[in-house]
Design a protein around this motif. Sequence first.
Motif, PDB file in Angstrom:
ATOM      1  N   UNK A   2    -100.700  34.898  43.458  1.00  0.00           N
ATOM      2  CA  UNK A   2    -101.528  33.803  42.982  1.00  0.00           C
ATOM      3  C   UNK A   2    -100.696  32.755  42.265  1.00  0.00           C
ATOM      4  N   UNK A   3    -101.380  31.728  41.823  1.00  0.00           N
ATOM      5  CA  UNK A   3    -100.725  30.620  41.139  1.00  0.00           C
ATOM      6  C   UNK A   3    -100.105  31.053  39.816  1.00  0.00           C
ATOM      7  N   UNK A   4    -100.680  32.029  39.186  1.00  0.00           N
ATOM      8  CA  UNK A   4    -100.177  32.481  37.896  1.00  0.00           C
ATOM      9  C   UNK A   4     -99.432  33.811  38.018  1.00  0.00           C
ATOM     10  N   UNK A   5     -99.032  34.188  39.176  1.00  0.00           N
ATOM     11  CA  UNK A   5     -98.306  35.424  39.387  1.00  0.00           C
ATOM     12  C   UNK A   5     -99.219  36.630  39.484  1.00  0.00           C
ATOM     13  N   UNK A   6    -100.502  36.437  39.751  1.00  0.00           N
ATOM     14  CA  UNK A   6    -101.450  37.542  39.828  1.00  0.00           C
ATOM     15  C   UNK A   6    -101.276  38.290  41.144  1.00  0.00           C
ATOM     16  N   UNK A  16    -122.165  41.538  26.070  1.00  0.00           N
ATOM     17  CA  UNK A  16    -121.671  40.223  25.674  1.00  0.00           C
ATOM     18  C   UNK A  16    -120.143  40.148  25.763  1.00  0.00           C
ATOM     19  N   UNK A  17    -119.552  41.095  26.510  1.00  0.00           N
ATOM     20  CA  UNK A  17    -118.099  41.120  26.667  1.00  0.00           C
ATOM     21  C   UNK A  17    -117.735  41.283  28.134  1.00  0.00           C
ATOM     22  N   UNK A  18    -116.583  40.773  28.467  1.00  0.00           N
ATOM     23  CA  UNK A  18    -116.035  40.957  29.807  1.00  0.00           C
ATOM     24  C   UNK A  18    -114.584  41.394  29.657  1.00  0.00           C
ATOM     25  N   UNK A  19    -114.171  42.320  30.489  1.00  0.00           N
ATOM     26  CA  UNK A  19    -112.786  42.789  30.488  1.00  0.00           C
ATOM     27  C   UNK A  19    -112.180  42.506  31.852  1.00  0.00           C
ATOM     28  N   UNK A  20    -110.970  41.985  31.832  1.00  0.00           N
ATOM     29  CA  UNK A  20    -110.244  41.672  33.062  1.00  0.00           C
ATOM     30  C   UNK A  20    -108.942  42.453  33.043  1.00  0.00           C
ATOM     31  N   UNK A  21    -108.690  43.181  34.113  1.00  0.00           N
ATOM     32  CA  UNK A  21    -107.455  43.945  34.268  1.00  0.00           C
ATOM     33  C   UNK A  21    -106.642  43.251  35.358  1.00  0.00           C
ATOM     34  N   UNK A  22    -105.610  42.553  34.931  1.00  0.00           N
ATOM     35  CA  UNK A  22    -104.806  41.744  35.843  1.00  0.00           C
ATOM     36  C   UNK A  22    -103.410  42.352  35.983  1.00  0.00           C
ATOM     37  N   UNK A  23    -103.000  42.626  37.212  1.00  0.00           N
ATOM     38  CA  UNK A  23    -101.622  43.031  37.469  1.00  0.00           C
ATOM     39  C   UNK A  23    -100.885  41.760  37.866  1.00  0.00           C
ATOM     40  N   UNK A  24     -99.838  41.449  37.106  1.00  0.00           N
ATOM     41  CA  UNK A  24     -99.113  40.189  37.312  1.00  0.00           C
ATOM     42  C   UNK A  24     -97.624  40.455  37.452  1.00  0.00           C
ATOM     43  N   UNK A  25     -96.936  39.408  37.881  1.00  0.00           N
ATOM     44  CA  UNK A  25     -95.485  39.452  37.993  1.00  0.00           C
ATOM     45  C   UNK A  25     -94.934  38.220  37.280  1.00  0.00           C
ATOM     46  N   UNK A  27     -91.606  35.611  36.058  1.00  0.00           N
ATOM     47  CA  UNK A  27     -90.614  34.836  36.818  1.00  0.00           C
ATOM     48  C   UNK A  27     -89.399  35.660  37.229  1.00  0.00           C
ATOM     49  N   UNK A  28     -89.103  36.674  36.437  1.00  0.00           N
ATOM     50  CA  UNK A  28     -87.930  37.500  36.757  1.00  0.00           C
ATOM     51  C   UNK A  28     -88.279  38.633  37.717  1.00  0.00           C
ATOM     52  N   UNK A  29     -89.570  38.773  38.072  1.00  0.00           N
ATOM     53  CA  UNK A  29     -89.979  39.782  39.041  1.00  0.00           C
ATOM     54  C   UNK A  29     -90.470  41.082  38.413  1.00  0.00           C
ATOM     55  N   UNK A  30     -90.616  41.116  37.082  1.00  0.00           N
ATOM     56  CA  UNK A  30     -91.123  42.319  36.405  1.00  0.00           C
ATOM     57  C   UNK A  30     -92.647  42.331  36.492  1.00  0.00           C
ATOM     58  N   UNK A  31     -93.201  43.460  36.910  1.00  0.00           N
ATOM     59  CA  UNK A  31     -94.664  43.600  36.999  1.00  0.00           C
ATOM     60  C   UNK A  31     -95.197  44.106  35.663  1.00  0.00           C
ATOM     61  N   UNK A  32     -96.399  43.651  35.320  1.00  0.00           N
ATOM     62  CA  UNK A  32     -97.044  44.097  34.082  1.00  0.00           C
ATOM     63  C   UNK A  32     -98.552  44.050  34.233  1.00  0.00           C
ATOM     64  N   UNK A  33     -99.228  44.792  33.361  1.00  0.00           N
ATOM     65  CA  UNK A  33    -100.697  44.810  33.323  1.00  0.00           C
ATOM     66  C   UNK A  33    -101.135  43.950  32.155  1.00  0.00           C
TER      67      UNK A  33
END
Length: 136
Positions: A2-6, A16-25, A27-33
């Motif tokens: 994705x545009x933001x590394x998603x 009244x709450x929302x939780x988002x679990x995003x796996x992203x990368x 700029x250096x290529x490290x993946x994170x949650x």
Amino acid sequence: MGARGELFTTEVYLDNRSYFFNVKENRTGDAFLQIVESKNRDGADADRHQIAIFSDDMQKFLQGLEKSLAYLEKDSKARAKAKAEKKALKAEKAKKIYRMKEEKIDAPKKSGRVHVVSKRTSVTEMAGSVKTDRDI
């Protein structure tokens, strides 16, 4: 990507709450949650809080999460047990025990009528004595 590394996203919606679990990368290529909590406020912008857990630290993070979940489960069972015991004790205290009076076998039964004894002296007693009720 994705545009933001998603790489992957999933959402959980509550009252009244929302939780988002995003796996992203990054700029250096490290993946994170990335975990994002979004809480709606009355008529205002939503509060957003987020944490990021890198893939190298994910196992330690999951171990901590599992320990916390195990504690919550154990604690909720203990609380439910204590609540049930407290409720049973309260119900036992509220229970009243009625006992019947023991009747005496030799005692005569009362009819309910009242026997009135007059304090006035009879006419024959007054004639025989010098003093009357008025003198006393």
